[in-house]
Scaffold this motif. Structure first.
Motif, PDB file in Angstrom:
ATOM      1  N   THR A 178       0.817  -1.215   0.000  1.00 51.20           N
ATOM      2  CA  THR A 178       0.000   0.000   0.000  1.00 51.20           C
ATOM      3  C   THR A 178       0.850   1.263   0.000  1.00 51.20           C
ATOM      4  OG1 THR A 178      -1.737  -1.186   1.198  1.00 51.20           O
ATOM      5  CG2 THR A 178      -1.859   1.224   1.174  1.00 51.20           C
ATOM      6  N   GLU A 179       1.901   1.272   0.805  1.00 53.17           N
ATOM      7  CA  GLU A 179       2.734   2.463   0.972  1.00 53.17           C
ATOM      8  C   GLU A 179       4.135   2.257   0.402  1.00 53.17           C
ATOM      9  OE1 GLU A 179       1.409   5.063   1.994  1.00 53.17           O
ATOM     10  OE2 GLU A 179       0.000   4.762   3.641  1.00 53.17           O
ATOM     11  N   GLY A 180       4.254   1.340  -0.552  1.00 52.40           N
ATOM     12  CA  GLY A 180       5.579   0.987  -1.067  1.00 52.40           C
ATOM     13  C   GLY A 180       6.339   2.161  -1.639  1.00 52.40           C
ATOM     14  N   GLU A 181       5.633   3.048  -2.353  1.00 50.25           N
ATOM     15  CA  GLU A 181       6.332   4.179  -2.951  1.00 50.25           C
ATOM     16  C   GLU A 181       6.902   5.108  -1.881  1.00 50.25           C
ATOM     17  OE1 GLU A 181       2.042   5.600  -2.589  1.00 50.25           O
ATOM     18  OE2 GLU A 181       3.118   3.754  -3.017  1.00 50.25           O
ATOM     19  N   LYS A 182       6.202   5.232  -0.749  1.00 45.35           N
ATOM     20  CA  LYS A 182       6.725   6.068   0.331  1.00 45.35           C
ATOM     21  C   LYS A 182       7.947   5.427   0.986  1.00 45.35           C
ATOM     22  CE  LYS A 182       2.403   8.456   1.380  1.00 45.35           C
ATOM     23  NZ  LYS A 182       1.401   8.819   2.409  1.00 45.35           N
ATOM     24  N   SER A 339       9.896  -2.923  -8.968  1.00 50.17           N
ATOM     25  CA  SER A 339       9.311  -2.185 -10.099  1.00 50.17           C
ATOM     26  C   SER A 339       9.195  -0.697  -9.776  1.00 50.17           C
ATOM     27  CB  SER A 339       7.935  -2.766 -10.452  1.00 50.17           C
ATOM     28  OG  SER A 339       7.035  -2.633  -9.363  1.00 50.17           O
ATOM     29  N   SER A 340       8.891  -0.349  -8.508  1.00 56.43           N
ATOM     30  CA  SER A 340       8.814   1.066  -8.120  1.00 56.43           C
ATOM     31  C   SER A 340      10.154   1.749  -8.314  1.00 56.43           C
ATOM     32  CB  SER A 340       8.379   1.188  -6.654  1.00 56.43           C
ATOM     33  OG  SER A 340       7.078   0.714  -6.470  1.00 56.43           O
ATOM     34  N   SER A 349       8.324  10.399 -11.077  1.00 59.38           N
ATOM     35  CA  SER A 349       7.255  10.104 -10.123  1.00 59.38           C
ATOM     36  C   SER A 349       6.092   9.342 -10.742  1.00 59.38           C
ATOM     37  CB  SER A 349       6.744  11.403  -9.493  1.00 59.38           C
ATOM     38  OG  SER A 349       6.419  12.355 -10.492  1.00 59.38           O
ATOM     39  N   VAL A 350       5.920   9.426 -12.074  1.00 57.19           N
ATOM     40  CA  VAL A 350       4.876   8.638 -12.737  1.00 57.19           C
ATOM     41  C   VAL A 350       5.125   7.151 -12.540  1.00 57.19           C
ATOM     42  CG1 VAL A 350       3.857   8.059 -14.972  1.00 57.19           C
ATOM     43  CG2 VAL A 350       4.359  10.430 -14.419  1.00 57.19           C
ATOM     44  N   GLY A 351       6.394   6.769 -12.411  1.00 52.65           N
ATOM     45  CA  GLY A 351       6.740   5.367 -12.221  1.00 52.65           C
ATOM     46  C   GLY A 351       6.109   4.767 -10.978  1.00 52.65           C
ATOM     47  N   PHE A 352       5.953   5.584  -9.918  1.00 55.72           N
ATOM     48  CA  PHE A 352       5.313   5.088  -8.703  1.00 55.72           C
ATOM     49  C   PHE A 352       3.863   4.677  -8.974  1.00 55.72           C
ATOM     50  CE2 PHE A 352       8.496   7.648  -6.158  1.00 55.72           C
ATOM     51  CZ  PHE A 352       9.106   6.537  -5.608  1.00 55.72           C
TER      52      PHE A 352
END
Length: 465
Positions: A178-182, A339-340, A349-352
């Motif tokens: 859920t919060e992987g990008e953070k 992948s992130s 940031s689009v990659g997230f």
């Protein structure tokens, strides 16, 4: 013992109240954020909205969610005195996790510039204390949801305690997903604090529909399925009236959230720039902001579908199924984090958002596979019945082309009249789509009216008594 129709009416009532409360809170937060955005730096925005909120959400996920899911599960024999005792264990656990994670956030991570972000350590402590306070309130909230007010005794339910352990593993992995990008931003420094701040504002705007509309539906649906179906029991061994009602609810709710998600996706493509420019000015509408929000609208569609399908799966899985799913989630988490990092490295940031879309798609496919297997021995087809009508899909495609053309012709500058006309065209298109949905989805409309009439009758009976 409440009947199936009473449970459904109660779930619908709870959803309505939840959505009304969420609306008031979100509107207030929306207005306050719009005001604050004009007086803070991007660095401060990134630290608070990404790093500190990640600390807050991780603490809650690890401390409360395993108990919530386990204690709301339906069992053939359940002593609620033991359940309530077990729920209070979340409080000391939150203190332990708060101490550990707070120390990591203060001493292990790179500290922000004190000139740009003052009082960082105090902020960490405050966010930890806030999480602990929420965990203290969580048992009372859980009891209120289940309407169980009984006397207590000094012991736990061993089966539920074991189930809490399984859901703890799941919550840990789900938090990463859920919060992987953070986590990638916080621990790998994939973006600057300024870029993190802009990304998080877009993330919060894009997820408003998910938090206001889909989250209450997901929570009420999970509660409804958990109370009506016995965990780990095949469909043919369940009460047939309960199984049939759950199939109908799953199909109609899935269709509803899919229609909402598709509408957001279609209209979001042509109104992302205008929404960001009006909300935050050039700080959001310039650069990658509009592109981020457009991709996020696709992510919202995946969130909508995953919420209800995964909620049903979690409510019906046996403990062994939960353990197997946890092992799969471990693989999902690794693939998602990798992948992130890779997509962000090459796409920014689009990659997230793309990584999140891929993550949700994988989880949806897993839930679809489980649901198909669950209903294999039944004549019910909730997944097929939950697919929108072809005419609705065609109308959304036509509307998308109309609004794309409108944006290119009318919204390329800051002329107020042109923008008003662009919004007017979108309003007419939305009304057309809603009319087509009303005509094409007659079974869905009839089901909604039926539940509304049941709620109305229940209210009348309550007043008369």
């Amino acid at each position: 013992m409440k009947s199936s129709s009473d449970l459904l009416a109660g779930a619908a009532k709870a959803t309505t109240y939840n959505m009304a409360l969420q609306l008031m809170i979100r509107v207030m937060t929306f207005l306050l954020n719009a005001f604050v955005l004009r007086f803070i730096t991007r660095d401060l925005l990134g630290v608070v909205n990404v790093r500190l909120l990640l600390l807050h959400s991780t603490l809650l996920f690890l401390s409360c969610e395993p108990f919530d899911k386990a204690c709301l599960s339906k069992q053939e024999k359940k002593d609620w005195r033991q359940v309530i005792n077990l729920m209070w264990c979340a409080v000391p656990i939150s203190l332990v996790f708060g101490t550990v994670l707070g120390s990591v956030w203060m001493f292990a991570l790179k500290l922000p510039d004190p000139e740009a972000v003052p009082y960082y350590n105090i902020g960490v402590v405050c966010f930890c204390l806030t999480s602990v306070l929420e965990c203290i309130a969580d048992p009372l909230w859980l009891v209120a949801r289940a309407h169980l007010f009984v006397k207590l005794k000094p012991y736990f339910d061993s089966q539920l305690t074991s189930l809490v352990g399984s859901f703890f593993q799941q919550s840990l992995l789900k938090q990463v997903l859920t919060e992987g990008e953070k986590f990638v931003m916080t621990f790998l420094g994939a973006l600057s604090f300024a870029d993190q701040g802009v990304y998080d504002v877009i993330n919060n705007l894009g997820s408003m529909a998910a938090r206001f509309i889909f989250q209450p539906i997901e929570e009420s649906g999970n509660l409804f399925f958990s109370q009506l179906l016995v965990r780990g029991i095949p469909i043919h061994q369940q009460k047939q009236d309960s199984a049939l009602l759950c199939s109908q609810v799953l199909a109609y709710v899935l269709k509803t959230v899919t229609l909402i998600g598709l509408t957001i996706l279609v209209f979001g493509q042509s109104y992302s720039f205008l929404a960001l420019d009006l909300y935050g000015g050039s700080i959001l509408s310039s650069g990658a902001g509009p592109s981020l929000l457009r991709w996020y609208c696709l992510y919202v569609l995946f969130i909508a579908i995953n919420g209800i399908t995964e909620g049903f799966v979690f409510a019906t899985m046996s403990k062994e199924d939960v353990d197997r799913y946890n092992r799969k989630m471990f693989i999902f988490s690794g693939v998602f984090l990798l992948s992130s990092w890779l997509l962000t490295k090459y796409l920014g940031s689009v990659g997230f958002i793309l990584a999140n879309c891929f993550n949700m798609l994988v989880r949806i496919l897993h839930s679809v596979s489980f649901i198909r297997g669950y209903y294999r021995q039944s004549s019910a087809l909730p997944l097929r019945e939950g697919f929108p009508a072809p005419l609705v899909l065609v109308s959304l495609g036509v509307v998308s082309l109309i609004m794309y053309t409108s944006e290119k012709l009318l919204c390329c500058d800051k002329g107020i009249l042109r923008r008003i006309l662009h919004v007017g065209i979108g309003g007419v298109c939305l009304l057309a789509v809603l009319l087509i949905i009303y005509v094409s989805e007659k079974k869905l409309i009839a089901f909604v009216k039926e539940q509304f009439d049941k709620r109305k009758n229940i209210k009348s009976e309550e007043k008369s008594s």
